[in-house]
Design a protein around this motif. Structure first.
Motif, short mmCIF file in Angstrom:
data_model
loop_
_atom_site.label_atom_id
_atom_site.label_comp_id
_atom_site.label_asym_id
_atom_site.label_seq_id
_atom_site.Cartn_x
_atom_site.Cartn_y
_atom_site.Cartn_z
N GLN A 169 0.86 -1.18 0.00
CA GLN A 169 0.00 0.00 0.00
C GLN A 169 0.90 1.23 0.00
OE1 GLN A 169 0.98 1.24 2.85
NE2 GLN A 169 0.97 -0.30 4.39
N SER B 271 -6.59 2.56 -0.54
CA SER B 271 -5.36 1.87 -0.96
C SER B 271 -5.60 0.93 -2.13
CB SER B 271 -4.77 1.09 0.22
OG SER B 271 -4.16 1.96 1.14
N THR C 217 -6.42 0.18 5.39
CA THR C 217 -5.26 0.91 5.89
C THR C 217 -5.64 2.35 6.21
OG1 THR C 217 -4.64 1.51 3.63
CG2 THR C 217 -3.64 -0.47 4.55
#
Length: 554
Positions: free
Chosen positions: A288, A331, A373
């Protein structure tokens, strides 16, 4: 203090125009108050802190929220309110107190067992240990080191440099055995340094067997891009060098640079590699972009030219232009976009590329970590540090319009939202690290904010030569909008406002003044004069309207 004098002549108006001095806006003050509100809760209360991952293992854990609040308070004090030493010292001290609670670091006993995600060749689960800093766990120890080094640098206070000042008590209720793990800032730095050396200077483990360059950033290459989670350790060492008159940091940088090049820690994709498996001697590819952005927000301190040179590559896919506005993508969308651009030759400026990335994005979900994330915190922090005002302004405009900015007890935050997209694939996800701390950091920081602190940390000599405000804090019910010493005008300028609208009687001291005669002005009117003084006591009522206080040499 010298005596208050009714006869001492002084100009009826202050020698400075207060409008010449910038002040915090309502949102900036609101973020600081929210930090205060959060850490003023009784120990054991974590209202607003909780996220989807409840075991303190991911990037929204208590430790990261507290660390970002500390760094946000640090940049606000250093760059915007340098004379407000008393309020910021109390705030940062309270944040560190929370960082030392077992609820923040106790996760390590479970994590220290290791596991097969980061060590697939592990023969069996390890025997655990409770000491959260003695080995590995740089994702906690590094932040604690920087927080306490920052405290020492900003306030010339050696509290956490004394042995025992960092004590971790392991006392599960039914064990009937208590253990104290005793450290100080310097012994903690020594433990981290020794692990760096033991690992061949490639870094210290976060999770067992996994050296996240994004979690270390202990030293940074002068020629290569590296990554780190908040670059905590290396900045802390820089601050400690400035206090101790040493130069450890540059020697560590040199060794770390060589290790990272040798171990292949620089990825080919443009993003920073995820982590390095010690046992397997293998650097793992990035999964990511948020750790790269997080690293850049602080790596700008010593590697600014490289960070800025690679900015366009780093943000491709994660930041896109929609109808002239910068937008942050989840992400999975960013990774899909990057594949289309860098592998398939798609046009990064085309709306069709973004539309296609949204359609295929679910192919880029992590098979290991079932959580989204963090993004808002890392990208807004990076944009603030690099002075990307247009892009940062667009993101602030977006979160204010769509992500429910909430005011509570004078504090501003963005509440948790577990949904990732709206019906048009606009990102609406908000986790507590971003909502409580990260967006606030980005509003309080200035361009090159961390870099300027790295280049010119406050020293004992600087602090001894500058007046400051003491005796008052955020708990007194007022927000601090201005607070600085103008050396040329020989005046200290302070602006206060009650956050609730209720009147508060405040009593503060202006300390460390050059000894002499001083005039105190309230809202541009002369209130009193003080003769032959090196500090001044001020008592005033503060309500809804801003109160401007100027103490000037006469």
């Amino acid at each position: 203090m010298g005596s208050i004098s009714a006869s001492l002549p002084a100009p009826a108006k202050p020698p400075v125009d207060i409008s010449d001095y910038p002040k915090l806006d309502r949102k900036q003050a609101g973020h600081l108050r929210h930090f205060h509100n959060l850490v003023s809760q009784a120990d054991g209360e974590w209202h607003h802190f909780g996220g989807l991952e409840g075991h303190q293992e991911l990037d929204e854990a208590y430790r990261y929220q507290l660390a970002t609040m500390a760094y946000a308070a640090g940049v606000a004090h250093y760059h915007r309110l340098p004379a407000m030493r008393g309020p910021f010292k109390k705030l940062l001290r309270r944040i560190i107190h929370k960082m030392l609670l077992r609820q923040v670091w106790g996760y390590w006993f479970n994590t220290s067992h290791s596991g097969y995600v980061f060590d697939p060749d592990l023969p069996e689960i390890r025997k655990p240990w409770a000491d959260p800093v003695i080995k590995e766990n740089i994702m906690y120890s590094g932040h604690l080191l920087l927080m306490t080094s920052l405290y020492a640098m900003l306030f010339d206070d050696d509290e956490f440099e004394k042995e025992g000042s960092l004590t971790f008590r392991w006392d599960p209720l039914f064990w009937d055995r208590k253990q104290d793990f005793v450290y100080s800032n310097r012994t903690l730095q020594k433990v981290i340094f020794e692990q760096m050396e033991e690992n061949g200077w490639v870094g210290v483990c976060c999770e067992p067997n996994a050296v996240f360059v994004v979690c270390n950033q202990f030293p940074v290459s002068e020629l290569r891009s590296l990554q780190a989670r908040l670059t905590a350790q290396i900045i802390a060492m820089r601050y400690n060098d400035s206090r101790d008159g040493t130069d450890n940091v540059h020697e560590v940088l040199k060794k770390y640079k060589a290790a990272l090049v040798a171990k292949g820690m620089i990825g080919d994709s443009g993003l920073y590699t995820s982590y390095y498996n010690l046992r397997q001697q293998k650097a793992m590819p990035p999964r990511q972009g948020t750790h790269t952005a997080w690293a850049n927000a602080f790596m700008n301190t010593w590697n600014s030219s490289e960070v800025r040179a690679r900015y366009d590559n780093h943000v491709t896919g994660f930041l896109t232009n929609v109808d002239g506005k910068t937008r942050l993508n989840a992400s999975r969308v960013g990774l899909a976009f990057r594949k289309l651009v860098f592998e398939d030759g798609a046009d990064p400026q085309s709306p069709e590329t973004l539309a296609q990335a949204r359609q295929i994005c679910n192919k880029f979900i992590s098979p290991v970590v079932p959580f989204e994330t963090i993004s808002w915190v890392t990208f807004t922090m990076m944009l603030s540090e690099l002075g990307k005002k247009k892009e940062l302004g667009d993101l602030h405009e977006y979160v204010d319009a769509r992500l429910e900015p909430t005011w509570e007890k004078g504090g501003l935050y963005y509440p948790r939202n577990d949904e990732l997209f709206d019906s048009e694939y606009n990102m609406i996800h908000m986790e507590p690290h971003s909502g409580n701390a990260g967006i606030g950091y980005s509003r309080l920081n200035v361009e090159d904010g961390q870099k300027k602190m790295w280049d010119k940390p406050w020293t004992k000599e600087i602090l001894e030569g500058r007046p400051y405000v003491d005796g008052i804090g955020f708990a007194d019910g007022v927000d601090f909008l201005r607070g600085l010493w103008d050396e040329e005008a020989r005046a200290i300028i302070v602006t206060l406002r009650s956050w609730s609208g209720e009147d508060h009687s405040i009593a503060m001291q202006v300390k460390n003044l050059p000894k002499g005669n001083w005039a105190v002005y309230i809202d541009a009117g002369l209130k009193e004069t003080v003769e032959d003084a090196d500090f001044v006591d001020i008592t005033e009522s503060v309500g809804t309207d801003e109160v401007d206080i100027i103490v000037a040499r006469i």
